[in-house]
Design an enzyme around this catalytic site. Structure first.
Site, PDB file in Angstrom:
ATOM      1  N   HIS A 315       0.771  -1.296   0.017  1.00  0.00           N
ATOM      2  CA  HIS A 315       0.054  -0.044  -0.123  1.00  0.00           C
ATOM      3  C   HIS A 315       0.750   0.996   0.086  1.00  0.00           C
ATOM      4  O   HIS A 315       1.873   1.318   0.537  1.00  0.00           O
ATOM      5  CB  HIS A 315      -0.960  -0.020   1.382  1.00  0.00           C
ATOM      6  N   ASP A 373      -8.226  -5.362   0.318  1.00  0.00           N
ATOM      7  CA  ASP A 373      -8.527  -6.075  -1.046  1.00  0.00           C
ATOM      8  C   ASP A 373      -8.268  -7.451  -1.009  1.00  0.00           C
ATOM      9  O   ASP A 373      -8.702  -8.574  -1.676  1.00  0.00           O
ATOM     10  CB  ASP A 373      -7.910  -5.504  -2.423  1.00  0.00           C
TER      11      ASP A 373
HETATM   12  N1  ACO Z   1       4.048  -7.821  -4.729  1.00  0.00           N
HETATM   13  C1  ACO Z   1       5.479  -7.841  -5.126  1.00  0.00           C
HETATM   14  N2  ACO Z   1       6.067  -6.595  -4.698  1.00  0.00           N
HETATM   15  C2  ACO Z   1       5.857  -5.598  -4.340  1.00  0.00           C
HETATM   16  C3  ACO Z   1       4.334  -5.523  -4.466  1.00  0.00           C
HETATM   17  C4  ACO Z   1       3.649  -6.672  -4.364  1.00  0.00           C
HETATM   18  N3  ACO Z   1       2.397  -6.551  -4.188  1.00  0.00           N
HETATM   19  N4  ACO Z   1       4.130  -4.135  -4.078  1.00  0.00           N
HETATM   20  C5  ACO Z   1       5.339  -3.737  -3.936  1.00  0.00           C
HETATM   21  N5  ACO Z   1       6.121  -4.426  -4.249  1.00  0.00           N
HETATM   22  C6  ACO Z   1       7.485  -3.825  -4.338  1.00  0.00           C
HETATM   23  C7  ACO Z   1       7.828  -3.259  -5.534  1.00  0.00           C
HETATM   24  O1  ACO Z   1       8.403  -3.833  -6.652  1.00  0.00           O
HETATM   25  C8  ACO Z   1       8.824  -2.254  -4.986  1.00  0.00           C
HETATM   26  O2  ACO Z   1      10.058  -2.891  -4.978  1.00  0.00           O
HETATM   27  P1  ACO Z   1      11.661  -2.207  -5.552  1.00  0.00           P
HETATM   28  O3  ACO Z   1      11.637  -1.299  -4.655  1.00  0.00           O
HETATM   29  O4  ACO Z   1      12.671  -3.372  -5.309  1.00  0.00           O
HETATM   30  O5  ACO Z   1      11.367  -1.595  -6.981  1.00  0.00           O
HETATM   31  C9  ACO Z   1       8.672  -1.975  -3.942  1.00  0.00           C
HETATM   32  O6  ACO Z   1       7.935  -3.033  -3.349  1.00  0.00           O
HETATM   33  C10 ACO Z   1       7.921  -0.888  -3.653  1.00  0.00           C
HETATM   34  O7  ACO Z   1       6.541  -0.804  -4.335  1.00  0.00           O
HETATM   35  P2  ACO Z   1       5.946   0.476  -5.100  1.00  0.00           P
HETATM   36  O8  ACO Z   1       5.147   0.072  -6.533  1.00  0.00           O
HETATM   37  O9  ACO Z   1       7.151   1.682  -5.329  1.00  0.00           O
HETATM   38  O10 ACO Z   1       5.120   1.060  -3.979  1.00  0.00           O
HETATM   39  P3  ACO Z   1       3.682   2.042  -4.443  1.00  0.00           P
HETATM   40  O11 ACO Z   1       3.519   2.853  -3.047  1.00  0.00           O
HETATM   41  O12 ACO Z   1       4.095   3.023  -5.598  1.00  0.00           O
HETATM   42  O13 ACO Z   1       2.730   1.194  -4.636  1.00  0.00           O
HETATM   43  C11 ACO Z   1       0.712  -0.229  -4.575  1.00  0.00           C
HETATM   44  C12 ACO Z   1       1.671   0.585  -3.813  1.00  0.00           C
HETATM   45  C13 ACO Z   1       0.253   0.240  -5.840  1.00  0.00           C
HETATM   46  C14 ACO Z   1      -0.399  -0.641  -3.901  1.00  0.00           C
HETATM   47  C15 ACO Z   1       1.790  -1.741  -4.594  1.00  0.00           C
HETATM   48  O14 ACO Z   1       2.172  -2.201  -3.722  1.00  0.00           O
HETATM   49  C16 ACO Z   1       1.034  -2.785  -5.598  1.00  0.00           C
HETATM   50  O15 ACO Z   1       0.997  -2.793  -6.707  1.00  0.00           O
HETATM   51  N6  ACO Z   1       0.127  -3.725  -5.049  1.00  0.00           N
HETATM   52  C17 ACO Z   1      -0.565  -4.691  -5.412  1.00  0.00           C
HETATM   53  C18 ACO Z   1      -1.942  -4.192  -5.944  1.00  0.00           C
HETATM   54  C19 ACO Z   1      -2.883  -3.947  -4.758  1.00  0.00           C
HETATM   55  O16 ACO Z   1      -3.247  -4.802  -3.915  1.00  0.00           O
HETATM   56  N7  ACO Z   1      -3.488  -2.832  -4.924  1.00  0.00           N
HETATM   57  C20 ACO Z   1      -4.404  -2.408  -3.630  1.00  0.00           C
HETATM   58  C21 ACO Z   1      -4.088  -1.146  -3.088  1.00  0.00           C
HETATM   59  S1  ACO Z   1      -5.222  -0.954  -1.702  1.00  0.00           S
HETATM   60  C22 ACO Z   1      -6.478   0.002  -2.186  1.00  0.00           C
HETATM   61  O17 ACO Z   1      -6.716   0.700  -3.309  1.00  0.00           O
HETATM   62  C23 ACO Z   1      -7.678  -0.256  -1.563  1.00  0.00           C
END
Ligand code: ACO
Length: 438
Positions: A315, A373
């Site tokens: 998140h 979620d």
């Molecule tokens: N699985 C594996 N790796 C992940 C995940 C995941 N679900 N989420 C983040 N990471 C990793 C990224 O690859 C990144 O790694 P790096 O630093 O080595 O490049 C690091 O963790 C940070 O991730 P970002 O994408 O930069 O974080 P951001 O804050 O931009 O994204 C998000 C947050 C979009 C929610 C992300 O965690 C994601 O895509 N999760 C899966 C989708 C999801 O569950 N969304 C629901 C959000 S809750 C809601 O809207 C109600």
């Protein structure tokens, strides 16, 4: 609806910014809780510089009293009340009153509010013809955006945003009618007749009845299921300045009417990075299928060369367990137990995946915890909703938060049209060349 004393936020401290040997003092404010903020609103006038913050990761876009998130602690408060307490003890309509008015209602206030909501649940009959204009296979979110935007054309008497009474009527209309519109979108997509709202049923109960009853036979809403639905609405009611709420505020900042603003919020919520993630999480659990395949998917999620991510994990704000996920997991168990679903392979996969990920160095180091979620898709599927309805249910509940945030914005004496600036990287000024010479 409240206005507040803004002088309370001044700390007297300033941040010093030095540009080309010139120093600027920027006021620092403090909120009730949470990080302090640096006021850069005069920076351009004073220094000729903009600030640059794509994605608004360090920018507070407004001063709000409604919802507070501490992402490190995994804390979510509506008007100061913890989400766990509201979900365990409160009702969605009480929560809606709280978000709108700032305080929990007395019994008298609650009776007046819930009667008003209950008595506004019907939509203009002409809207039946409007919905019939959509293709039968239209996504229910497309119908929602259209229907809510069209409310401006049906309820002219509550579109004057400068009239406090009209604002209140519009707010109550939105909260009262959004379940009816959501249920109409659903019934239309499955080819069943619309079921009219019933004033003898509670908010969640009435919604379930409109979705699952048919005119051909009696339908009884299971109270345990209605309570779980109500809890799900509470969990989704507001979440601070997220993308859709900021969209509602930005649309509203131009003076647009509330129905148009909420329609804009619904459009933004539709995207998979926001409201669409629960559907993606459910699809992922279905794809994994059995517990023995989990390590394969965890390895994929950790592989830098593989775009796969564990849906329902991570998140932008929470760097701890999403407090809504804890309540959702519990609601999920309650629903499955009540429906007699003893062995749901998807739940087995979810629980094992959660256990493995929470102990895996990659997820621990990156502070990736389950978000709301992760369990909501399983729960909503068990309740009988197809995955296309998941975001619709989210929009239904979030309408209350959008309405509260819109009201706060309209009444804020500091409110101005939202107009971000940019770092322009395009062509420098150049002369027009005639077509024949190009
Ligand atoms: N699985 C594996 N790796 C992940 C995940 C995941 N679900 N989420 C983040 N990471 C990793 C990224 O690859 C990144 O790694 P790096 O630093 O080595 O490049 C690091 O963790 C940070 O991730 P970002 O994408 O930069 O974080 P951001 O804050 O931009 O994204 C998000 C947050 C979009 C929610 C992300 O965690 C994601 O895509 N999760 C899966 C989708 C999801 O569950 N969304 C629901 C959000 S809750 C809601 O809207 C109600």
């Amino acid at each position: 609806m409240m206005t507040k004393d803004k002088s309370a936020r001044a700390t007297g401290d300033t941040a010093k910014l030095e540009i080309d040997g010139q120093s600027y003092d920027l006021p620092i404010y403090k909120g009730a809780v949470g990080p302090r903020v640096i006021d850069v609103s005069k920076l351009y006038a004073q220094s000729g510089h903009f600030t640059f913050d794509p994605g608004f990761t360090s920018t507070a876009s407004c001063d709000s009293d409604i919802t507070y998130i501490d992402g490190d602690k995994g804390e979510l408060l509506y008007r100061g009340y913890g989400i766990e307490q509201l979900a365990a003890n409160g009702s969605f309509l009480e929560t809606a009153y709280l978000l709108l008015n700032g305080e929990l209602p007395s019994s008298k206030e609650f009776d007046e509010f819930s009667n008003a909501i209950t008595n506004h649940t019907m939509v203009h009959e002409q809207m039946q013809y409007f919905v019939r204009g959509f293709r039968r296979d239209a996504h229910p979110m497309a119908i929602m955006v259209g229907m809510v935007g069209a409310m401006s054309a049906f309820y002219h008497d509550s579109t004057d945003i400068n009239d406090a009474h009209q604002r209140m009527v519009a707010s109550r209309r939105m909260i009262a009618k959004i379940p009816t519109i959501a249920a109409m979108a659903y019934k239309y997509s499955i080819g069943q007749p619309v079921v009219y709202p019933r004033n003898d049923l509670g908010y969640a109960e009435n919604f379930l009845n409109m979705c699952f009853a048919v005119p051909a036979e009696e339908y009884h809403v299971n109270p345990v299921i209605a309570r779980a639905m109500d809890k799900i609405f509470i969990l989704h009611a507001d979440h601070e300045q997220n993308a859709s709420t900021s969209t509602v505020r930005l649309a509203g900042s131009s003076g647009a009417n509330p129905f148009a603003c909420i329609a804009a919020g619904i459009a933004c919520l539709w995207g998979p990075a926001h409201g669409g993630a629960n559907e993606a999480a459910l699809n992922m659990l279905q794809e994994i299928g059995t517990v023995d395949r989990i390590p394969e998917y965890v390895a994929k999620a950790k592989d830098k060369n593989d775009p796969f991510r564990l849906m329902g994990f991570g998140h932008r704000v929470y760097k701890n367990y999403d407090p809504r996920a804890t309540v959702m997991q519990q609601a999920c168990h309650e629903v499955l137990q009540e429906l007699g679903i003893k062995d749901d392979p998807m739940l087995d996969v979810a629980m094992e995946l959660e256990k493995i990920a929470l102990n895996d160095e990659y997820f621990v180091e990156k502070k990736l915890y389950p978000n709301i979620d992760f369990y909501s898709g399983i729960t909503l599927k068990a309740l009988g909703f197809p995955s296309t309805m998941f975001t619709v249910l989210f929009a239904l509940a979030r309408t209350t938060g959008w309405v509260a945030q819109w009201n706060e914005m309209v009444q804020d004496p500091e409110q101005r049209i939202g107009r971000p600036r940019q770092l322009y990287s395009g062509a420098a000024p150049r002369d027009y060349v005639n077509l024949a010479k190009r």
